[in-house]
Design an enzyme around this catalytic site. Structure first.
Site, PDB file in Angstrom:
ATOM      1  N   GLY A 131      -4.052  -2.506  -2.980  1.00 40.02           N
ATOM      2  CA  GLY A 131      -4.872  -1.519  -3.669  1.00 40.02           C
ATOM      3  C   GLY A 131      -4.222  -0.152  -3.593  1.00 40.02           C
ATOM      4  N   GLU A 132      -5.040   0.881  -3.597  1.00 37.84           N
ATOM      5  CA  GLU A 132      -4.590   2.282  -3.534  1.00 37.84           C
ATOM      6  C   GLU A 132      -3.846   2.724  -4.784  1.00 37.84           C
ATOM      7  OE1 GLU A 132      -2.185   2.975  -0.061  1.00 37.84           O
ATOM      8  OE2 GLU A 132      -3.632   2.075   1.318  1.00 37.84           O
TER       9      GLU A 132
END
Length: 338
Positions: free
Chosen positions: A304-305
């Site tokens: 993610g991120e």
């Protein structure tokens, strides 16, 4: 841009979405046909270049300014133990982002994107989606608006990421609700939960679906009831990018789940989007196929991120550079096909 003051303002945004510039697309294709290479020999890079040209409205696009935004939010459902990490990690990781120590910091630096972090954790966790809507109307509008207002109108390419312990649970719930299915088709291991925790996570999503499904009658209600602040913010940012004609690289499972309610609200909503990668989260490939998005990369990532999108930026840069900088047959005095 003041965001979305009312539910009607959010829905009205779908009524006047810009389209890619048909003349720029035609001119970009004509240019592709004259570049010093066999037609189609750069494969998907040629398609990407024409895609960017259409949204920039010029036959020879540029990619000088890439924006990355990470949104962070806490989830009430995380208290049910649906993640391998405790809820306080969300706030700790925001501090890590701001200190420059996270993967997304390294990868945005590597790809030349300008990174900002929008911390929505101060608003507290959302409600437990097994027992109540995640947000009331005002809080959902505030999250959507935070996403919209984070978009830089001068950006030429945008990608958004997230941080929110437990957020694969609401993401799975959004997908299951959107496609009229159960948790088993959409719940994966997220941060790496074991078999017992996976079964618990699926039961949690099924419980949330039983509580909310009948009320999720449109995209706004789905985000409000089953989402989270960072999920709604990502949706708001992607919608605002469309209004501004900014192409978007969609990151992983959470980012794709965030835009699903938009796509279900309007069939052409994601025309300005490219899928950056297929993550290792089990349902992500299935979701991308349902959205009609063909990922550029498949590297087994599941962080993610916005990290997968960051890795796809150089591909888009290369596509634009090759298209805009190569010589034509005439310019290079190279004989074209007979």
């Amino acid at each position: 841009m003041t965001g979305f003051a009312t539910r009607d303002a959010f829905h009205t945004a779908f009524a006047a979405m810009p389209r890619p510039d048909a003349a720029a697309i035609a001119a970009a294709r004509a240019r592709q046909a004259q570049l010093t290479k066999p037609a189609g020999s750069l494969g998907r890079l040629e398609e990407i270049a024409v895609f960017i040209a259409g949204w920039q409205g010029q036959a020879r696009p540029r990619l000088d300014r890439v924006q990355a935004v990470v949104f962070a939010g806490n989830h009430g459902v995380a208290a049910r133990g649906v993640s391998a990490f405790p809820p306080e990690v969300t706030t700790q990781m925001v501090a890590n982002f701001n200190a420059g120590g996270a993967a997304i910091n390294a990868l945005t630096q590597a790809c030349g994107a300008e990174l900002s972090v929008v911390d929505l954790t101060a608003e507290g966790p959302t409600a437990d989606i097994c027992e109540a809507p995640a947000m009331n109307e005002a809080k959902c509008l505030a999250a959507l608006s935070a996403g919209a207002m984070a978009v830089d109108p001068a950006a030429q390419l945008l990608f958004v990421g997230e941080m929110g312990i437990g957020n694969t649970t609401p993401a799975a719930a959004i997908c299951a609700c959107g496609f009229g299915e159960g948790a088993a088709e959409w719940v994966g291991r997220g941060t790496g939960v074991d078999d017992a925790a996976l079964a618990h996570k699926r039961a949690t999503v099924d419980r949330a679906l039983a509580f909310h499904r009948a009320h999720c009658t449109d995209g706004f209600e789905t985000l409000r009831r089953l989402g989270g602040r960072e999920i709604a913010a990502m949706a708001g940012a992607v919608l605002r990018a469309r209004q501004l004609r900014i192409p978007v690289l969609v990151d992983g499972f959470i980012a794709a789940a965030a835009v699903l309610p938009l796509a279900l609200s309007h069939p052409d909503m994601l025309d300005h989007c490219l899928a950056a990668h297929r993550s290792a989260e089990a349902a992500h490939g299935r979701l991308l196929a349902a959205l009609g998005l063909d990922p550029l990369l498949d590297l087994g990532m599941r962080l993610g991120e916005g990290t997968g999108a960051a890795l796809a930026v150089p591909i888009v840069r290369a596509a634009v550079m090759a298209h805009s900088s190569m010589a034509t047959f005439e310019e290079a005095a190279v004989t074209d096909r007979a």
